[in-house]
Structure formats: structure tokens, C-alpha cells
Design an enzyme around this catalytic site. Structure first.
Site, PDB file in Angstrom:
ATOM      1  N   GLU A 122       0.713  -1.260  -0.254  1.00  0.00           N
ATOM      2  CA  GLU A 122      -0.013   0.009   0.030  1.00  0.00           C
ATOM      3  C   GLU A 122       1.006   1.199   0.052  1.00  0.00           C
ATOM      4  OE1 GLU A 122      -2.966   0.367   3.365  1.00  0.00           O
ATOM      5  OE2 GLU A 122      -2.688   2.357   3.140  1.00  0.00           O
TER       6      GLU A 122
ATOM      7  N   ARG B 297       1.408  10.389   0.189  1.00  0.00           N
ATOM      8  CA  ARG B 297       1.827  11.592   0.992  1.00  0.00           C
ATOM      9  C   ARG B 297       3.125  11.934   0.557  1.00  0.00           C
ATOM     10  NH1 ARG B 297       1.314   8.009   6.913  1.00  0.00           N
ATOM     11  NH2 ARG B 297      -0.483   6.923   6.197  1.00  0.00           N
TER      12      ARG B 297
ATOM     13  N   LYS C  48     -11.033  -0.257   6.754  1.00  0.00           N
ATOM     14  CA  LYS C  48      -9.857  -0.004   7.360  1.00  0.00           C
ATOM     15  C   LYS C  48     -10.193   0.788   8.566  1.00  0.00           C
ATOM     16  CE  LYS C  48      -6.129   3.341   7.140  1.00  0.00           C
ATOM     17  NZ  LYS C  48      -4.692   3.194   6.302  1.00  0.00           N
TER      18      LYS C  48
HETATM   19  C1  3PG Z   1      -1.582   4.336   7.384  1.00  0.00           C
HETATM   20  O1  3PG Z   1      -1.762   5.164   6.658  1.00  0.00           O
HETATM   21  O2  3PG Z   1      -2.030   3.264   7.267  1.00  0.00           O
HETATM   22  C2  3PG Z   1      -0.860   4.392   8.777  1.00  0.00           C
HETATM   23  O3  3PG Z   1      -0.220   5.527   8.805  1.00  0.00           O
HETATM   24  C3  3PG Z   1       0.256   3.468   8.929  1.00  0.00           C
HETATM   25  O4  3PG Z   1       0.263   3.593  10.476  1.00  0.00           O
HETATM   26  P1  3PG Z   1       1.839   3.032  10.985  1.00  0.00           P
HETATM   27  O5  3PG Z   1       2.769   3.945  10.479  1.00  0.00           O
HETATM   28  O6  3PG Z   1       1.566   3.268  12.461  1.00  0.00           O
HETATM   29  O7  3PG Z   1       2.018   1.640  10.839  1.00  0.00           O
END
Ligand code: 3PG
Length: 207
Positions: free
Chosen positions: A39, A43, A127
Site C-alpha cells: 500500500e 503522502r 480500514k
Molecule cells: C496508515 O496510513 O495506514 C498508517 O499511517 C500506518 O500506520 P503506522 O505507520 O503506525 O503503521
């Protein structure tokens, strides 16, 4: 959406890419580690180009775009070659735009009302974000009895230390996490270490 997204692998690697040249090596490292899914979060300025490169050069990976926060990004990600979409939250226009791409997608929810609204809209795979900050595994455990139709990919604050508590739940198909591609390993271009983290994550088992 007919095809399940959340029952394929125990962990979906959530990847933030700063350097476009890292896109293909990261994808190859995940495949090598036995976790052929990514995924890629929208960003960073290079994210859409990274999706294009992976689509062209690593066709064996299941390629998703994450952090879809505007309707326009859904189409951009689809046009770049994404095969699934993930959004951290949901609005009607966002879910509509994701539906219009024809791609499988996971809309985000963090409250019971948001979950109910998405069930009404026809979604059963969601999600759960930000997982740890929104009640974590206890929230999902609590929601299972009243809302058994909803199943989740929790993301946000999940790590090797707490992943088992999520995967043990009947309403969790997989989790998402960025711990497989930590910024320090990417900066060092340590693809073997990424493959090792992917292998460990691929061996986790669920409920
Ligand atoms: C996402 O976008 O799913 C999260 O920012 C991932 O979260 P994590 O960096 O805490 O694993």
C-alpha cells in the site's frame, strides 16, 4: 466489491516513499520476503510516479494506493496503475470516487456510526484507522458482537509488539503497518533487511 482484500496476507505493508528510485527495490524486497502486496501512500510528491514504476516493473505485486483523502486522488491512483485503494476515513464523495474507479477499496472508519454508515453503503471490509489511537484491539473486540458483518484491516500504531492481539480477532482479516519498511532501512537501501521483515510478517497467523 466482490473480491476480498483483507484475507490475502496477514500484513499489508504501508509504505511512505521519499525517493522514487526506491520504489522498485522496495516492491521486489516485499515479493522476495513472501509478502507480495504494497500500500503505497499518497503522502509524498513521488508517490504517483512510484506507483507507475512498480506497476510497470513489478507486476507480480498486488499494488495499492493508500492515504486517498480527496476524490481526485482516487482517479489519479487508478490512472497510475493502482490495483486497490485505501482511505483513512470516508465521505460520500470519497467513497463514490473510489467506486467509480472500479477498483476494490477499503474505506476508513473509526467509530461505530462510521462503520454502520459504510455497511449501509454496501461495504463489509473496512480500514480501522487510526487503530491504536481509536481504541485498538479492544474496540474491534467490542464491536464484533453488535456489528458482526463488519470486518477490518486495522492500521495505525500496529507493530510486532501488538500485532498478535489484532490478528487473533475474528473480525480482523489483516492489519496494515509501516514497520516492514522503516525510514532508516529505506535510507540505507537495506533491501535484504526489508525482505527479512516482510518474511517475518508473512508468517504471522490470524484467527
Ligand atoms: C496508515 O496510513 O495506514 C498508517 O499511517 C500506518 O500506520 P503506522 O505507520 O503506525 O503503521
Amino acid at each position: 466489491m466482490t473480491e476480498s482484500l483483507i484475507d490475502r496476507v496477514p500484513v499489508i505493508p504501508v509504505v511512505v516513499i521519499e525517493n522514487l528510485d526506491h520504489a522498485v527495490p522496495i516492491a521486489r524486497a516485499l515479493v522476495k520476503g513472501g509478502l507480495p502486496v504494497i500500500e503505497l501512500t499518497l503522502r509524498t510528491p513521488v508517490a504517483l510516479d512510484a506507483i507507475e514504476r512498480i506497476a510497470a516493473e513489478v507486476p507480480e505485486i498486488l499494488l495499492g494506493a493508500g492515504t486517498i483523502v480527496t476524490p481526485g486522488q482516487a482517479k489519479q491512483a487508478a490512472d497510475a496503475g493502482a490495483q486497490f485503494l485505501v482511505s483513512p476515513g470516508s465521505t460520500q464523495s470519497l467513497t463514490q470516487a473510489m467506486r467509480e474507479t472500479g477498483l476494490p477499496h477499503l474505506p476508513g472508519a473509526a467509530t461505530v456510526s462510521e462503520v454502520l454508515a459504510l455497511l449501509e453503503a454496501g461495504y463489509t471490509e473496512l480500514k480501522f484507522f487510526p487503530a491504536e489511537a481509536s481504541g485498538g484491539a479492544n474496540f474491534l473486540k467490542s464491536i464484533h458482537a453488535p456489528v458482526p458483518a463488519a470486518r477490518f484491516c486495522p492500521t495505525g500504531g500496529i507493530s510486532p509488539a501488538n500485532v498478535a492481539s489484532y490478528l487473533a480477532l475474528p473480525n480482523v482479516g489483516c492489519v496494515g503497518g509501516s514497520w516492514i519498511t522503516p525510514a532508516a532501512l529505506l535510507a540505507n537501501e537495506d533491501w535484504d533487511a526489508v525482505a527479512d521483515l516482510a518474511r517475518a510478517a508473512s508468517e504471522l497467523s490470524g484467527a
